[in-house]
Design a protein around this motif. Structure first.
Motif, PDB file in Angstrom:
ATOM      1  N   GLY A  29      16.808  26.604  -6.309  1.00 44.35           N
ATOM      2  CA  GLY A  29      17.443  25.471  -5.620  1.00 44.35           C
ATOM      3  C   GLY A  29      18.949  25.640  -5.577  1.00 44.35           C
ATOM      4  N   GLY A  33      20.961  26.426  -2.186  1.00 42.08           N
ATOM      5  CA  GLY A  33      21.991  25.455  -1.790  1.00 42.08           C
ATOM      6  C   GLY A  33      23.315  26.159  -1.575  1.00 42.08           C
ATOM      7  N   ILE A 267      28.756  20.019  -3.862  1.00 42.02           N
ATOM      8  CA  ILE A 267      27.486  20.146  -3.144  1.00 42.02           C
ATOM      9  C   ILE A 267      26.476  20.956  -3.969  1.00 42.02           C
ATOM     10  CG2 ILE A 267      26.380  21.164  -1.107  1.00 42.02           C
ATOM     11  CD1 ILE A 267      28.936  20.411   0.424  1.00 42.02           C
ATOM     12  N   VAL A 270      25.369  18.906  -7.124  1.00 37.70           N
ATOM     13  CA  VAL A 270      24.497  17.763  -6.816  1.00 37.70           C
ATOM     14  C   VAL A 270      23.134  18.268  -6.334  1.00 37.70           C
ATOM     15  CG1 VAL A 270      24.198  15.703  -5.402  1.00 37.70           C
ATOM     16  CG2 VAL A 270      26.418  16.214  -6.361  1.00 37.70           C
ATOM     17  N   THR A 271      23.138  19.359  -5.542  1.00 34.65           N
ATOM     18  CA  THR A 271      21.856  19.924  -5.089  1.00 34.65           C
ATOM     19  C   THR A 271      21.020  20.333  -6.298  1.00 34.65           C
ATOM     20  OG1 THR A 271      22.933  20.737  -3.109  1.00 34.65           O
ATOM     21  CG2 THR A 271      20.792  21.673  -3.613  1.00 34.65           C
ATOM     22  N   VAL A 274      19.791  17.171  -8.158  1.00 28.69           N
ATOM     23  CA  VAL A 274      18.714  16.482  -7.437  1.00 28.69           C
ATOM     24  C   VAL A 274      17.425  17.315  -7.474  1.00 28.69           C
ATOM     25  CG1 VAL A 274      18.010  15.735  -5.143  1.00 28.69           C
ATOM     26  CG2 VAL A 274      20.244  15.144  -6.003  1.00 28.69           C
ATOM     27  N   THR A 275      17.589  18.650  -7.363  1.00 30.53           N
ATOM     28  CA  THR A 275      16.422  19.522  -7.465  1.00 30.53           C
ATOM     29  C   THR A 275      15.775  19.343  -8.835  1.00 30.53           C
ATOM     30  OG1 THR A 275      17.538  21.096  -6.042  1.00 30.53           O
ATOM     31  CG2 THR A 275      15.631  21.913  -7.213  1.00 30.53           C
TER      32      THR A 275
ATOM     33  N   LEU B 103       8.364  25.816  -2.943  1.00 23.70           N
ATOM     34  CA  LEU B 103       9.795  25.712  -3.234  1.00 23.70           C
ATOM     35  C   LEU B 103      10.495  24.881  -2.160  1.00 23.70           C
ATOM     36  CD1 LEU B 103      12.124  26.747  -5.041  1.00 23.70           C
ATOM     37  CD2 LEU B 103      12.398  28.616  -3.439  1.00 23.70           C
ATOM     38  N   SER B 106       9.684  21.283  -2.583  1.00 22.47           N
ATOM     39  CA  SER B 106      10.289  20.644  -3.759  1.00 22.47           C
ATOM     40  C   SER B 106      11.771  20.365  -3.552  1.00 22.47           C
ATOM     41  CB  SER B 106      10.175  21.539  -4.991  1.00 22.47           C
ATOM     42  OG  SER B 106       8.932  22.104  -5.102  1.00 22.47           O
ATOM     43  N   LEU B 107      12.400  21.152  -2.647  1.00 21.18           N
ATOM     44  CA  LEU B 107      13.855  21.012  -2.499  1.00 21.18           C
ATOM     45  C   LEU B 107      14.224  19.778  -1.682  1.00 21.18           C
ATOM     46  CD1 LEU B 107      14.957  24.680  -1.826  1.00 21.18           C
ATOM     47  CD2 LEU B 107      15.441  23.316  -3.839  1.00 21.18           C
ATOM     48  N   PRO B 108      15.291  19.123  -2.070  1.00 20.15           N
ATOM     49  CA  PRO B 108      15.763  17.987  -1.267  1.00 20.15           C
ATOM     50  C   PRO B 108      16.478  18.517  -0.031  1.00 20.15           C
ATOM     51  CG  PRO B 108      17.185  18.340  -3.159  1.00 20.15           C
ATOM     52  CD  PRO B 108      16.147  19.394  -3.223  1.00 20.15           C
ATOM     53  N   PHE B 111      19.736  17.295   1.613  1.00 24.98           N
ATOM     54  CA  PHE B 111      21.021  17.673   1.029  1.00 24.98           C
ATOM     55  C   PHE B 111      21.519  18.972   1.668  1.00 24.98           C
ATOM     56  CE2 PHE B 111      19.807  14.557  -1.900  1.00 24.98           C
ATOM     57  CZ  PHE B 111      20.885  14.208  -2.688  1.00 24.98           C
ATOM     58  N   LEU B 112      20.608  19.946   1.790  1.00 26.92           N
ATOM     59  CA  LEU B 112      20.981  21.230   2.373  1.00 26.92           C
ATOM     60  C   LEU B 112      21.387  21.055   3.839  1.00 26.92           C
ATOM     61  CD1 LEU B 112      18.104  23.460   0.946  1.00 26.92           C
ATOM     62  CD2 LEU B 112      20.321  22.982  -0.049  1.00 26.92           C
ATOM     63  N   ALA B 115      24.788  19.425   4.073  1.00 28.08           N
ATOM     64  CA  ALA B 115      25.852  20.351   3.702  1.00 28.08           C
ATOM     65  C   ALA B 115      26.082  21.381   4.805  1.00 28.08           C
ATOM     66  CB  ALA B 115      25.481  21.044   2.403  1.00 28.08           C
TER      67      ALA B 115
END
Lengths: 296, 264
Positions: A29, A33, A267, A270-271, A274-275, B103, B106-108, B111-112, B115
């Motif tokens: 993650g 990110g 970023i 926080v990523t 949150v992950t 994967l 599961s990732l938010p 957010f990605l 960004a």
């Protein structure tokens, strides 16, 4: 005893596998990110280059300045080293340690997340169960229609509506999450309630809460646990529009501001955070299901 | 009910495609003497704070949203189909791609997306930024559909017609393209239809946060930004038009999908 000793290693192996998966998701993650941010076409562009008062030479000089994190591998290596020492780096836009920023805002986000999740779960669960116990077709249609309409409204618009009606961020979160939970819980309860053993229970004279608890909720528990894990991920995703539009000083607002200000350290941290939260919620749900399967 | 939904969708889609002929003005034309104008014969939905005709912007915004959301859905579904076919080809490939799908799920990803969208060049043209936004949506949305398609593929792989094809010497790409892919079309079309409203809503969320399609190009998401001002909503209720149209279109798409699901 033999059966128990045979089950224990399987249970431990399953939990160990999930813990390893949790660690892998966490690492991946953070890397994903950081990589996505690093590979974005605008990474490292200084907003000052758009200043019309600057000469071509100044713009060229500004463009040469290497931005923090210009090499992702080195950035991430330093970052992991710092993480082990408890150092999350400094925010570029706010000029403060990321750890302090997260410590300030985490409480606000966790409070609204917990309250929003609790409200949405309690409402979805009780409404779905009441519909199954009382079986009123009109209410069923009306509530399904209301949930369907709420699902068609963008989360940010719902948050804006709640804000304009004087609602709190937690209420906005609940309004966003309720239709998603209700749809799933309602369908689970409907399937569980139409099983033959439920009709048999009715025939034996059992009623209401007892049937709902023993014959409807209990068989649907594994699916409900899975939904509980996913619900955290849904709630975390919804915090960004809610906190940004409701002006709530939480982590969601921080990541929104960081995205607007191109703040890579914030970023990535926080990523990762949150992950970790969403993966931990899924892990807890999976472990709960495994324990239940072993127990039964 | 489904017929009504499809007719409404077709009407909105046709209007958006014919925006050049139906819209009274260009989406960027400013009437500097009439900012925040009320609804009138010349401006059926009034004008925005920069004096641009809201009705024209709504039509052009519909074109952007209704062309790019299905394109992003197509990207997701094609990616998912290719990944599912690859995963079905061998055991280790399946494990690897399922882990990748897990994967991604599961990732938010919001957010990605947020960004990456914010890190576009500051001077990127509006159309390029819109294409990148929807392209990212499409690229990030393959995981869910690929799992569904893989499950269906595995079911087909154990069926009699595949066994017969294999016995006749049909292997690899030919088996995938001639025997498996056509049987997945109903499922692929359902996944495609499910993804469109999801991407329309995602774009609307990004637009309301100021990270959607940049000005002056309109999209339904960017048009919703006007709703941030309560007085504007009370005195000019027609600013709600983009929200109403978006909700109606999303609802119609869900109706169409739920009716289509029964055929899968």
């Amino acid at each position: 005893m033999n059966a128990h000793s045979r089950l224990c290693p399987r249970w431990l192996a399953s939990v160990g596998k999930r813990l390893a998966w949790f660690a892998a998701v966490l690492l991946a993650g953070g890397i994903l990110g950081g990589a996505l941010v690093r590979m974005a076409p605008g990474f490292g562009i200084d907003e000052r280059v758009l200043d019309a008062r600057l000469t071509n030479n100044s713009v060229a000089e500004l463009s040469k300045v290497p931005a923090e994190g210009s090499n992702l591998a080195i950035y991430y290596w330093h970052y992991l080293g710092g993480l082990l020492r408890g150092d999350l780096g400094n925010s570029i836009s706010l000029g403060r340690p990321v750890r302090a920023l997260l410590a300030e805002r985490l409480g606000v986000s966790l409070r609204s997340l917990a309250a929003g999740l609790a409200m949405a779960w309690v409402l979805a669960f009780s409404v779905a169960l009441l519909l199954e116990i009382h079986r009123r077709a009109l209410w069923d249609r009306a509530l399904s229609l209301a949930a369907g309409v709420l699902l068609c409204i963008p989360a940010a618009l719902l948050a804006l509506g709640c804000l304009q009606l004087g609602g709190s961020p937690a209420l906005a979160l609940a309004a966003i999450l309720f239709p998603r939970f209700f749809k799933y819980v309602h369908s689970l309860a409907r399937n569980a309630a139409s099983a033959p053993h439920v009709f048999a229970a009715y025939a034996f004279g059992e009623r209401g809460v007892r049937i709902a608890g023993l014959h409807v909720v209990a068989p649907a528990l594994p699916e409900l646990l899975a939904l509980a894990g996913v619900s955290v991920s849904l709630a975390v995703g919804a915090t960004i529009p809610v906190e940004a539009l409701c002006d709530s000083p939480g982590v969601g607002q921080l990541v929104w501001q960081a995205a607007l200000a191109r703040d890579l350290p914030v970023i990535v941290n926080v990523t990762l955070l949150v992950t970790a939260v969403t993966a931990a919620a899924n892990l807890a749900a999976d472990v709960g299901r495994t324990l239940r399967e072993v127990g039964s | 009910m489904r017929k009504a939904a499809v007719i409404l969708l077709a009407a909105v889609f046709a209007l958006s495609l014919l925006a050049d002929f139906v819209a009274p003005y260009s989406y960027a034309t400013q009437f500097r003497d009439a900012p925040n104008g009320a609804a009138s014969r010349s401006h059926p939905l009034g004008t925005d704070a920069l004096g641009r005709d809201r009705f024209s912007r709504l039509l052009y915004g519909a074109r952007v949203s209704l062309l790019l959301a299905p394109s992003a859905a197509l990207v997701s579904v094609v990616l998912a189909l290719v990944i599912a076919l690859l995963a079905a080809s061998s055991g280790w490939c399946e494990r690897l791609l399922l882990a990748a799908a897990d994967l991604f799920l599961s990732l938010p990803w919001i957010f990605l997306l947020l960004a990456a969208r914010a890190l576009l060049p500051l001077n990127a043209p509006s159309l390029a930024a819109a294409l990148v936004s929807f392209g990212l949506l499409g690229a990030l949305g393959w995981a869910g559909p690929s799992r569904v398609m893989l499950a269906a593929l595995k079911q087909h792989l154990g069926s009699d017609f595949v066994l017969l094809a294999r016995a006749s010497g049909c292997r690899g790409t030919r088996l995938a393209l001639v025997h498996l892919a056509p049987n997945l079309i109903p499922l692929v079309s359902a996944q495609f239809l499910i993804a469109i409203p999801a991407y329309l809503l995602a774009e609307a969320n990004l637009g309301l946060l100021g990270l959607g399609v940049p000005e002056p190009l309109p999209s339904w998401g960017s048009l919703l930004r006007e709703l941030e001002s309560v007085p504007a909503m009370i005195t000019h209720p027609w600013v709600l038009a983009p929200a109403v149209i978006l909700i109606l279109v999303v609802a119609c798409l869900y109706w169409a999908v739920s009716a289509d699901k029964h055929n899968v």
